[in-house]
Design an enzyme around this catalytic site. Structure first.
Site, short mmCIF file in Angstrom:
data_model
loop_
_atom_site.label_atom_id
_atom_site.label_comp_id
_atom_site.label_asym_id
_atom_site.label_seq_id
_atom_site.Cartn_x
_atom_site.Cartn_y
_atom_site.Cartn_z
CG HIS A 1 -2.05 -1.17 1.13
ND1 HIS A 1 -1.97 -2.44 1.54
CD2 HIS A 1 -3.13 -1.00 0.44
CE1 HIS A 1 -3.06 -2.99 1.51
NE2 HIS A 1 -3.68 -2.44 0.68
CG ASN A 2 3.89 0.92 -2.60
OD1 ASN A 2 3.31 1.21 -3.47
ND2 ASN A 2 4.59 0.06 -2.23
CG HIS B 1 -1.88 0.32 -4.20
ND1 HIS B 1 -2.56 -0.92 -4.99
CD2 HIS B 1 -2.88 0.52 -3.50
CE1 HIS B 1 -3.80 -1.00 -4.69
NE2 HIS B 1 -4.27 -0.08 -3.73
CG HIS C 1 -7.42 3.50 -3.29
ND1 HIS C 1 -6.44 4.03 -4.15
CD2 HIS C 1 -7.49 2.32 -2.73
CE1 HIS C 1 -5.72 2.97 -4.17
NE2 HIS C 1 -6.21 2.03 -3.50
CB ALA D 1 -2.42 -16.20 -1.51
CD GLN D 2 -2.85 -13.77 -5.84
OE1 GLN D 2 -3.04 -13.41 -4.80
NE2 GLN D 2 -3.28 -12.95 -6.81
#
Length: 526
Positions: free
Chosen positions: A254-255, A258, A294, A454-455
């Protein structure tokens, strides 16, 4: 910026290996894990060894595709971090911390302040204990203590503790200091190739530095006609974008990259779905601005952690979407600064509607609301009416959700590094949760999750159903957005089959079956 083709060239670095120059070449698509393995091999270090890389001055060099190149005259060195070396590094780190603490102690007279505080507190406690103060005196004593705490806070910089996600209310504006001069990030001239690539979901977001991403975002606002529609001052737009970038943290996932990734996907969907022909320019501005804002000031720990750890964010927002509410608050703190207010020339009533719409979209990115929002859209999509405000608002909420979690729409070489980044952030959180005795989600536990596991579920049960619902309204997204999701699902399911086969000890038999399937000869005897 000229043609972006140079961004696809391999990267070359030079190493000092036992006094000899070793040239290492790798693709810019390589993941950090691949690069570490290549560096170990080139430096005669066993695989899976913990390593670090330093420049000639001993400074650490990040091991990832964006690392700076060097020359044979300025060699990097790869160092194996054995247990002993780690111990030495820890000792050195502790020594540095001790020296820094000592210097801070001298600079801020911390010991003197401690003594003063201790003495004053002891005096107040003695008064309470020995004199049996009356109510009025007790209140005075409380006021003295409050003043003392305020004084300590002001001298100590306002932060209590060192937890990056347990916010102190006085930190609200810690980065919101825009530059009052004209922003000086370089003005890039986008090539026609880059302009066309920006409009497609296949755009490779890994090839751009922060200044280049800022220029691309600036271009999107101009290209969509938003600067003209909202009568934005172009310099204010630059300042606002800089303020946005400065308020994204350096988290693994979350940077700011992103943020750019989500905003570029929104720009791509606006073009692919011909939204300007169906919706207003104000809607375009709301979609783009919500995408840009966001995840502002995301701490790298999700809502579940915030609520379970009872952080100040969770307390402030009553456990209701604490992160998304915080992102909204930071977004409008930035816009409240005259130097950064891109909506300064919009009439008050129109601004109120824009503000409410942006808040609605950012709050919609809370995955806890995924089922509720998608179900609402499913009920509207078969008889969708672009003149119905409720329908359009629901569509905008689904669009920002699509863009927020759209990495698997992109080519594998672009999407897969994002999985590594997300898992790294998940593992940071789950490690902390274990340390603090908090519940740990299995999909975030480094001891339980793999990349395929995970995916697969996320793609099958979240991404594909949502994008296939949007497909009903915009058939043009099937080939370029929905089919890549199906391919990605198949890719990870194959990886999981291989993992399972290897785990069960039947890897060879599985690979033989796979070979027969590929050559189209299931009856082939090997």
């Amino acid at each position: 910026m000229g043609s972006s083709s140079s961004s696809y060239a391999p990267k070359t670095i030079y190493l000092d290996v036992d006094g000899k120059v070793q040239k290492v070449v790798f693709s810019r698509h390589c993941s950090p894990c691949d690069i570490k393995e290549l560096l170990c091999s080139s430096s005669n270090i066993p695989r899976n060894t913990a390593i670090m890389m330093v420049d000639p001055e001993g400074a650490l060099v990040s091991i990832d595709p964006t690392m700076p190149t060097n020359s044979p005259n300025s060699l990097y060195k790869v160092i194996s971090l054995s247990t002993g070396q780690l111990g030495e590094k820890e000792d050195m780190f502790q020594n540095v911390l001790s020296q820094v603490a000592e210097q801070f102690s001298r600079a801020f007279r911390i010991n003197e302040l401690k003594t003063e505080v201790t003495n004053r507190l002891a005096m107040l406690e003695k008064r309470v204990e020995l004199e049996g103060l009356k109510v009025v005196e007790i209140e005075k004593c409380k006021n003295d203590l409050k003043k003392l705490r305020d004084e300590m806070t002001s001298r100590g910089g306002g932060r209590v503790g060192n937890c990056p996600c347990k916010y102190n209310f006085s930190d609200d504006g810690k980065k919101l200091n825009p530059r009052r001069d004209v922003p000086s990030y370089p003005k890039y001239t986008l090539s026609q190739e880059t302009i066309e690539a920006l409009k497609k979901p296949t755009f490779d977001v890994w090839h751009w530095e922060h200044n280049e991403m800022l220029s691309c975002l600036e271009y999107m606002y101009h290209d969509l006609g938003l600067v003209k529609e909202f009568n934005m001052n172009p310099i204010t737009l630059k300042r606002w974008l800089l303020g946005i970038q400065e308020n994204y943290r350096s988290n693994p996932f979350h940077n700011f990259r992103h943020c750019f990734c989500v905003s570029q996907m929104m720009y791509g969907m606006i073009n692919l779905c011909n939204l300007p022909e169906k919706m207003t320019l104000t809607d375009m501005g709301i979609l783009m601005t919500a995408a840009v804002c966001h995840d502002l000031d995301h701490p790298g720990y999700n809502n579940t952690y915030q609520i379970n750890a009872r952080t100040e964010l969770a307390v402030r927002y009553n456990d209701i979407s604490p992160l998304e509410n915080h992102h909204c608050a930071v977004a409008f703190q930035i816009l409240s600064l005259p130097e950064c207010n891109i909506f300064a020339n919009v009439e008050l009533e129109a601004y109120k509607q824009i503000r409410q719409a942006i808040i609605t979209l950012i709050l919609a990115t809370d995955m806890a609301r995924h089922g509720e929002i998608l179900d609402s859209f499913k009920h509207k999509v078969d008889s969708f009416d672009f003149t119905n405000e409720e329908h359009v608002t629901c569509l905008k909420m689904v669009l920002i959700k699509c863009c927020d979690i759209s990495n698997e729409v992109r080519p594998t070489e672009v999407a897969e590094p994002w999985v590594d980044c997300l898992l790294e952030e998940y593992f940071m959180q789950s490690d902390r949760e274990k340390t603090e005795g908090l519940p740990v989600a299995p999909f975030m536990d480094r001891d339980k999750v793999t990349k395929p596991t995970a995916q697969i579920g996320f793609i099958k049960f979240v991404l594909i159903p949502m994008f296939e619902t949007v497909l009903k309204l915009f058939p043009q997204i099937e080939e370029i957005m929905v089919q890549p999701l199906r391919d990605s699902r198949d890719h990870y399911e194959e990886l999981k089959q291989i993992d399972d086969a290897m785990t069960e000890g039947s890897g060879s038999r599985f690979m033989i079956q796979k070979f027969k399937k590929v050559v189209g000869r299931p009856d082939l005897r090997l």
